[in-house]
Design an enzyme around this catalytic site. Structure first.
Site, PDB file in Angstrom:
ATOM      1  N   GLU A 180       0.595  -1.120   0.036  1.00 47.47           N
ATOM      2  CA  GLU A 180       0.245  -0.013   0.043  1.00 47.47           C
ATOM      3  C   GLU A 180       0.729   1.246  -0.130  1.00 47.47           C
ATOM      4  O   GLU A 180       2.060   1.264   0.235  1.00 47.47           O
ATOM      5  CB  GLU A 180      -0.867   0.116   1.230  1.00 47.47           C
ATOM      6  CG  GLU A 180      -0.379  -0.280   2.696  1.00 47.47           C
ATOM      7  CD  GLU A 180       0.620   0.472   3.031  1.00 47.47           C
ATOM      8  OE1 GLU A 180       0.629   1.729   2.787  1.00 47.47           O
ATOM      9  OE2 GLU A 180       1.737  -0.029   3.602  1.00 47.47           O
ATOM     10  N   GLU A 321       4.750  -0.268   1.216  1.00 41.05           N
ATOM     11  CA  GLU A 321       4.687  -0.466  -0.157  1.00 41.05           C
ATOM     12  C   GLU A 321       5.020  -1.618  -0.626  1.00 41.05           C
ATOM     13  O   GLU A 321       5.207  -1.931  -1.758  1.00 41.05           O
ATOM     14  CB  GLU A 321       6.244   0.151  -0.723  1.00 41.05           C
ATOM     15  CG  GLU A 321       6.360   1.623  -0.408  1.00 41.05           C
ATOM     16  CD  GLU A 321       7.517   2.224  -1.116  1.00 41.05           C
ATOM     17  OE1 GLU A 321       8.305   1.421  -1.621  1.00 41.05           O
ATOM     18  OE2 GLU A 321       7.843   3.550  -0.601  1.00 41.05           O
TER      19      GLU A 321
END
Length: 353
Positions: A180, A321
């Site tokens: 994310e 991430e």
């Protein structure tokens, strides 16, 4: 800390069949029978059994991995829950698409593909071959003052996440990694964790992207106001009140991958909060989740404990991430190869041994 299951009140998710636990002893025997002392490969053997349960009756295969980075902005950031402005979310999406973010470097190192999803970035993004346009709205509302999203928007995000996962898997991916990007999303995740596990809110709140003492105090105060606004405690309701659009899409993606009997590698604190929502909405999805690492973010250890999850790595990561999920991919590949490529001990022992 409770992880009670519940029926999804407002979203009909794809059907997910639990793995067949009656096969576990036979798979354990298969792994024990490889050309090595039983148990000598530790957690890799446990992982090999889980992959075997997921893939049965086929042999486990983890050749192609895809990281999906879901991006969205958070209205909570209006009140300063992050040290960074929300504009950084869009800037980081552009960095992913340029191939120069940490996630891109780790994907190359681990031999994984990467796709980026605009779940709810508060900016207009130009089309790009690696960008999936699925924006529900331009960021969530400020959950300290009002629901983060409407029930219809939550349903839309969950369904989009499931569809994205199913489409990527249909393209030949063997394992989905969930990551994310969203300034303020540790705040949203802390609220989700607090309300769905019962862990005191202060224990769920961490530094996020690097608060100083004053910033952390401000974050706590904002989240206390948000939590006091509503007593909602069911997974869908908590997602509506406190969730992020990227968190909702990650939850949907986990369920979508599970519906296709594929493993899902869950990244850090935010992705694990999404997994908690997914598992509450669809308990069978738990069997397909592989938790990559234990984040340095305060609360992640307690969240993993609430899910009875033992992560593969503990490296002090707190970037997000999907970087931790990517680092776990070689371990999945090794576990699958243990089942498919390693000789059986019986085949190499002298006759009569």
């Amino acid at each position: 800390m409770s992880v009670e299951t519940e029926l999804p009140p407002a979203w009909k998710h794809p059907q997910v069949g639990p793995v067949d636990r009656s096969l576990e002893a036979a798979l354990r025997q298969t792994v024990d029978g490889k050309a090595k002392p039983p148990g000598s490969l530790g957690r890799i053997e446990v992982l090999a059994v889980q992959l075997g349960l997921i893939s049965h009756p086929a042999q486990p295969r983890i050749d192609r991995a895809t990281l999906v980075v879901f991006a969205g902005d958070h209205g909570l950031n209006e009140d300063g829950v992050s040290r960074y402005p929300s504009a950084i979310t869009a800037a980081m999406v552009q960095l992913f698409l340029s191939g120069r973010a940490s996630a891109n470097a780790f994907a190359k190192a681990c031999g994984a593909d990467i796709r980026v999803v605009d779940a709810g970035v508060a900016a207009d993004l130009e089309p790009h071959p690696q960008l999936i346009q699925a924006k529900v709205r331009r960021g969530t509302a400020n959950a300290a003052r009002e629901p983060a999203m409407s029930p219809e928007q939550a349903r839309q995000a969950l369904a989009a996440g499931a569809d994205i996962a199913i489409d990527i898997l249909a393209g030949g991916t063997d394992v989905l990694c969930i990551g994310e990007m969203g300034i303020g999303n540790t705040a949203s995740s802390a609220l989700i964790m607090h309300r769905l596990t019962g862990v005191p809110l202060d224990h769920c709140i961490g530094e996020g992207a690097g608060h100083d003492i004053a910033g952390l105090a401000r974050k706590r105060a904002v989240l206390q106001r948000a939590a006091a606004r509503t007593p909602v405690a069911d997974a869908f309701g908590v997602l509506v009140e406190f969730g992020g659009l990227e968190i909702a899409m990650m939850a949907g993606a986990i369920i979508g991958a599970a519906s296709k009997r594929r493993p899902v590698v869950v990244d850090g604190f935010i992705a694990t909060a999404a997994a908690l929502v997914a598992i509450r909405l669809c308990p069978a999805a738990r069997d397909y989740c592989i938790f990559a690492h234990r984040s340095a973010e305060q609360g992640h250890r307690l969240l993993l404990e609430a899910l009875q999850a033992e992560p593969l790595l503990d490296l002090g990561l707190r970037l997000g991430e999907g970087t931790g999920a990517l680092l776990a991919v070689p371990l999945l590949r090794a576990a699958a190869r243990l089942v498919t490529d390693v000789a059986n001990l019986a085949d190499i022992l002298p006759a009569g041994s």
